[in-house]
Design a protein around this motif. Structure first.
Motif, short mmCIF file in Angstrom:
data_model
loop_
_atom_site.label_atom_id
_atom_site.label_comp_id
_atom_site.label_asym_id
_atom_site.label_seq_id
_atom_site.Cartn_x
_atom_site.Cartn_y
_atom_site.Cartn_z
N GLY A 143 -15.10 -1.56 -14.11
CA GLY A 143 -14.49 -0.25 -14.35
C GLY A 143 -14.99 0.46 -15.59
O GLY A 143 -14.19 1.02 -16.36
N GLU A 144 -16.31 0.48 -15.78
CA GLU A 144 -16.85 1.21 -16.94
C GLU A 144 -16.99 2.69 -16.58
O GLU A 144 -17.55 3.04 -15.54
CB GLU A 144 -18.22 0.65 -17.33
CG GLU A 144 -18.77 1.37 -18.53
CD GLU A 144 -20.22 1.02 -18.81
OE1 GLU A 144 -20.45 0.25 -19.75
OE2 GLU A 144 -21.11 1.52 -18.09
N ILE A 181 2.05 2.27 -13.29
CA ILE A 181 2.06 0.81 -13.45
C ILE A 181 2.04 0.16 -12.08
O ILE A 181 1.33 -0.80 -11.81
CB ILE A 181 3.32 0.37 -14.24
CG1 ILE A 181 3.22 0.85 -15.69
CG2 ILE A 181 3.52 -1.15 -14.16
CD1 ILE A 181 4.43 0.56 -16.54
N LEU A 182 2.82 0.75 -11.16
CA LEU A 182 2.90 0.21 -9.81
C LEU A 182 1.56 0.32 -9.08
O LEU A 182 1.16 -0.56 -8.33
CB LEU A 182 3.96 1.02 -9.04
CG LEU A 182 4.55 0.39 -7.82
CD1 LEU A 182 5.29 -0.88 -8.19
CD2 LEU A 182 5.50 1.37 -7.16
N LYS A 183 0.85 1.41 -9.33
CA LYS A 183 -0.45 1.61 -8.67
C LYS A 183 -1.46 0.59 -9.19
O LYS A 183 -2.36 0.17 -8.46
CB LYS A 183 -0.92 3.04 -8.93
CG LYS A 183 -2.22 3.40 -8.23
CD LYS A 183 -2.59 4.85 -8.46
CE LYS A 183 -3.94 5.19 -7.85
NZ LYS A 183 -4.37 6.55 -8.14
N ALA A 184 -1.28 0.20 -10.46
CA ALA A 184 -2.15 -0.79 -11.10
C ALA A 184 -3.64 -0.54 -10.88
O ALA A 184 -4.34 -1.37 -10.32
CB ALA A 184 -1.79 -2.20 -10.61
N PRO A 185 -4.12 0.62 -11.32
CA PRO A 185 -5.54 0.92 -11.12
C PRO A 185 -6.40 0.27 -12.20
O PRO A 185 -5.88 -0.15 -13.25
CB PRO A 185 -5.59 2.43 -11.27
CG PRO A 185 -4.47 2.71 -12.22
CD PRO A 185 -3.43 1.67 -12.06
N GLN A 186 -7.71 0.20 -11.94
CA GLN A 186 -8.61 -0.40 -12.92
C GLN A 186 -8.86 0.54 -14.10
O GLN A 186 -9.08 0.11 -15.21
CB GLN A 186 -9.92 -0.75 -12.21
CG GLN A 186 -10.90 -1.57 -13.01
CD GLN A 186 -10.28 -2.88 -13.51
OE1 GLN A 186 -9.45 -3.49 -12.85
NE2 GLN A 186 -10.67 -3.29 -14.71
N ALA A 196 -8.99 4.25 -7.66
CA ALA A 196 -9.34 3.39 -8.79
C ALA A 196 -8.76 3.89 -10.11
O ALA A 196 -8.78 3.18 -11.11
CB ALA A 196 -10.86 3.30 -8.90
N ILE A 197 -8.28 5.14 -10.11
CA ILE A 197 -7.79 5.72 -11.38
C ILE A 197 -6.30 6.01 -11.30
O ILE A 197 -5.80 6.46 -10.26
CB ILE A 197 -8.49 7.06 -11.68
CG1 ILE A 197 -9.98 7.00 -11.33
CG2 ILE A 197 -8.34 7.44 -13.14
CD1 ILE A 197 -10.65 8.35 -11.43
#
Ligand code: ATP
Length: 627
Positions: free
Chosen positions: A364-365, A517-522, A441-442
Motif C-alpha cells: 500500500g505505498e 475502521i469497519l472497512k479496514a482499508p490498506q 483499498a482506501i
C-alpha cells in the motif's frame, strides 16, 4: 472536504439536449423488446395478437348491427323468421363482450413488459448518476435530477399506455373501417371518412408541435422551482440564521411565476387545438351522413347501411377525439423522457480504462509524482506536487485553508484525473486500474461527514454492509461512539435525520471513523478527521486512530498541528506547492512557515487552556458558594 456549488443558475432541465422524438422512442425500444428476457418478448407478441383480434371483432360489430336492422326492416315474411334478427342481436352483444375481453387481456399481458421497461430505465439512469463525475454532480442540482427521472419514468408509462391502447388500435381500426366501407358501400364513403381523419391528424400534429415549446418551458421552470425548494429546505438552518425566509419565498415564487406563465400559454393554445379538431369532425360527419341519407333516399343503400355508416363514424371519431389529446400527451411525455434519456447520454468523465485490471495491493505505498491539477484550466490548484507515503507510514499535509489539501484526497480517490503527473499505489497508476478496486483499498474520514437518513447502525455498517453486529460494535467502541449510542433511547436503531443532522458534528465524525475502521482499508485518509471534536475527545480519538493506522499507509490532512507531530513526514502545502517537508522536529528547526504556524497554535491553545482553567475554577467557586 468543502462542498462547492456552481454559483451560476443551475441548468434547469437536467439534460436539455434536444433529441428528436424518434430518437427518444428508439432509446426506449430495447427496454420493450429485452434481449435477455424471452418471456417478456413472448408477452409482447401475444398482447399484440390480442390487440389485432380485439380490433377485428370491434369492426365486425357494426356489420352485425346493419344486418339486424335490415332484417327488422325487411317486409314481414312470417313469424319464424323473427329468429334471424334475434340471433344477430345476440351475436352483436357477444361480439361487444369479446372485443372488450380481448382488449383487457392485451393490457393485462402487456403490463409486465411496461413495468419492466419503467423499472429498468429508472434503474439504469440511477446507476448512471453514480457513474457520473463529482464535477457533474456539483454543477447539477439533485432536486432537478430526481425530478427528471421521476417525470421520465412517468412519461414512459403514459406513452406506452397511450400508444398501445389508443393510438395503435385506433390506426388499425381506421384502416379496417376504410377497407370495409370501400368494399360494402362505395369508395366515396371511404374517401370522405379518410379525408376527415387526415385533416384531423394534420391539424393535431401541427398545433401540438407548435405547443411543445410551452411544455418544455413548463418543465424547465418546474425543475427550477423544485431545485430551489429542495436547496432552500436543505439549508433550513442557514435560512433561519439570516432570517431570509422572505428572500427564499421570492426566489421560489419567481420560478413558480415562470411556470405559471408557460402553463397559461399552454392552456390557451389548447383552446385553438380543440376548436379546430371539433370543427373538422363536425364537417366530416355532416358530409358523410348527408351522403348516406341521399343513398337511402335514392334506394342505393338500405337503412342498415345508414346505421352502419353512422356507427362506424361514431366508433371512429370517439377514439379519434381522444387521439388528439393522446398525441398531445405523448408528445409531452416524450419531452419528459428526453430529459431522462439525455441524462443517460451524459458522458462519465472518469471511466475505467478498457479491461482495467484490479489493483494488486501488496503493502500500500502511495506516491504523487509531479501532480499538477486544476478544476478550471484558468486556475491551477496543485503545481508539480511530489511525495511518497511508504507502506505502513504516515504523511501529514498541513497548510492554509484553500491550499489544495482536500484536492489531494479527491485526486487519490480519482474523483478527478490529474492534469499532469501521476498518482500510484504500489507502483500502479490509479488511472490504469479499476475504480472499484482503487476505492476499496482506501478509507476516508472526511472533513464534513454527511450521513444517510437512516439508523446509526445502518450508517456505521455502511463501511462494510456484510459486517456482523459484533464487528459493528467493536468498530463503534474503537471510534469512541459506542457508549454514546447505547445511551440513546433507541440505541443503534436511532434515526440520524436528514444528512445526519440529529447528531452533533463530533458524533457524526465518530460515526465516520467507525465505518472506516469497519472497512479496514490498506490506505487511510484522514481529512481533518478530528476537527469537529473538543480537545479531550480529540486526544482520545487520536489514540484510536493511531491504533487503526498501525501498519496502514496513512495520509493525514490537518489544521491542528498538534495532531500530526508524530507523522513520519509532514508536508507544508502553500498555494498548491509543497514549500517545506520533514519531521516535526526538522520543520521546527527550519524556523519557516511550519514553525510560525506551530508557534501561533501553541499560543492559542495555551490561551484556551488558561481560559478553560479559569472557567473551571469559577465553576468550582460557584459550587462551593452554593453549598
Ligand atoms: P480547507 O483546509 O479550507 O479545506 P483545502 O486546502 O482542503 O482547504 P481544497 O478543498 O483542496 O482546499 O481547495 C483548493 C482550492 O480549489 C480552493 O481554492 C477551492 O476554491 C478550489 N476548489 C475546490 N473544489 C473546487 C471545485 N469543485 N471547482 C472549482 N474549484 C474548486
Amino acid at each position: 472536504m468543502r462542498q462547492f456549488r456552481d454559483q451560476s443558475p443551475p441548468a434547469p432541465n437536467a439534460a436539455s439536449s434536444q433529441r428528436g422524438d424518434w430518437q427518444t422512442v428508439r432509446a426506449l425500444m430495447p427496454y420493450l423488446w429485452p434481449q435477455n428476457r424471452p418471456e417478456l418478448r413472448f408477452r409482447v407478441v401475444v398482447s399484440m395478437a390480442f390487440l389485432l383480434a380485439a380490433k377485428g371483432v370491434t369492426v365486425a360489430v357494426p356489420v352485425l348491427l346493419k344486418h339486424a336492422v335490415d332484417s327488422l326492416n325487411a317486409p314481414a315474411l312470417g313469424v319464424g323468421l323473427a329468429a334471424v334478427p334475434v340471433a344477430l342481436l345476440l351475436a352483436y352483444g357477444l361480439a361487444r363482450i369479446v372485443s372488450l375481453a380481448f382488449k383487457e387481456l392485451q393490457g393485462a399481458i402487456f403490463a409486465n413488459v411496461a413495468h419492466y421497461a419503467i423499472r429498468e430505465t429508472a434503474l439504469q439512469t440511477f446507476k448512471h448518476m453514480h457513474r457520473l463525475s463529482l464535477r457533474f454532480h456539483l454543477e447539477r442540482q439533485t432536486g432537478g435530477l430526481s425530478r427528471a427521472i421521476e417525470r421520465g419514468t412517468r412519461g414512459i408509462e403514459f406513452v406506452l399506455r397511450m400508444a398501445l391502447f389508443n393510438i395503435v388500435p385506433t390506426m388499425i381500426e381506421i384502416v379496417l373501417v376504410g377497407g370495409l366501407l370501400w368494399a360494402m358501400l362505395n369508395g366515396w364513403f371511404a374517401l370522405a371518412t379518410m379525408a376527415t381523419i387526415a385533416a384531423y391528424v394534420v391539424w393535431t400534429v401541427v398545433l401540438t408541435n407548435w405547443r411543445t415549446r410551452y411544455r418544455r418551458a413548463m418543465n424547465e421552470s418546474d425543475s427550477r422551482a423544485h431545485t430551489k425548494a429542495i436547496d432552500s429546505l436543505l439549508n433550513y438552518e442557514t435560512v433561519k440564521y439570516f432570517g431570509n425566509e422572505g428572500h427564499e419565498a421570492r426566489r421560489f415564487d419567481s420560478a413558480l411565476e415562470s411556470f405559471e406563465t408557460s402553463a397559461i400559454k399552454s392552456k390557451t393554445s389548447l383552446a385553438w387545438l380543440n376548436t379546430g379538431q371539433g370543427t373538422i369532425i363536425a364537417i366530416g360527419v355532416t358530409i358523410v351522413m348527408l351522403m348516406a341519407a341521399n343513398g337511402v333516399r335514392e334506394g342505393s343503400m338500405t337503412v342498415g347501411d345508414f346505421v352502419l355508416v353512422n356507427t362506424y363514424l361514431l366508433q371512429l371519431y370517439l377514439p379519434l377525439n381522444f387521439l388528439g389529446s393522446a398525441y398531445r400527451e405523448i408528445k409531452h411525455s416524450l419531452t419528459d423522457m428526453e430529459a431522462m434519456f439525455g441524462l443517460l447520454d451524459a458522458d462519465a468523465e472518469i471511466t475505467d480504462a478498457p479491461n482495467a485490471p484490479d489493483l494488486t495491493l501488496s503493502a500500500g505505498e502511495v506516491a504523487f509524482n509531479g501532480v499538477t491539477f486544476a478544476y478550471d484550466p484558468r486556475r491551477p490548484v496543485l503545481k508539480d506536487v511530489s511525495f511518497r507515503v511508504p507502506a505502513g507510514k504516515s504523511v501529514a499535509i498541513v497548510g492554509a485553508s484553500g491550499a489544495g489539501k482536500s484536492t489531494l484526497s479527491r485526486l487519490l480517490f480519482r474523483f478527478y484525473d490529474v492534469s499532469a503527473g501521476s498518482i500510484t499505489i504500489d507502483g500502479q497508476d490509479i488511472r490504469a486500474i479499476s475504480q472499484s478496486s482503487l476505492r476499496a483499498a482506501i478509507g476516508i474520514v472526511p472533513q464534513d461527514t454527511v450521513l444517510f437518513n437512516d439508523t446509526v447502525y445502518y450508517n456505521v455498517a455502511y463501511g462494510r454492509p456484510d459486517a456482523t453486529p459484533a464487528e459493528i460494535e467493536t468498530a463503534a467502541k474503537l471510534a469512541k461512539i459506542h457508549d454514546f449510542i447505547v445511551g440513546l433511547p433507541d440505541g443503534y436503531q436511532t434515526m440520524v435525520g436528514e444528512r445526519g443532522l440529529k447528531l452533533s458534528g463530533g458524533e457524526k465524525q465518530r460515526v465516520a471513523i467507525a465505518r472506516t475502521i469497519l472497512k479496514a482499508p490498506q490506505v487511510l485518509l484522514f481529512d481533518e478527521a478530528t476537527s469537529a471534536l473538543d480537545t479531550h475527545t480529540e486526544k482520545e480519538i487520536q489514540a484510536s486512530l493511531k491504533e487503526v493506522a498501525t501498519g496502514r499507509t496513512t495520509l493525514m490532512i490537518a489544521h491542528r498541528l498538534s495532531t500530526v507531530v508524530d507523522a513520519d513526514e509532514i508536508l507544508v502545502l502553500d498555494h498548491g506547492e509543497i514549500t517545506e517537508r520533514g519531521t516535526h522536529a526538522d520543520l521546527l528547526a527550519q524556523s519557516g512557515q511550519y514553525a510560525t504556524m506551530w508557534q501561533r497554535q501553541q499560543e492559542a491553545s495555551e490561551a484556551m487552556e488558561t481560559l478553560e482553567r479559569t472557567g473551571e475554577a469559577r465553576e468550582a467557586l460557584a459550587a462551593e458558594v452554593a453549598e
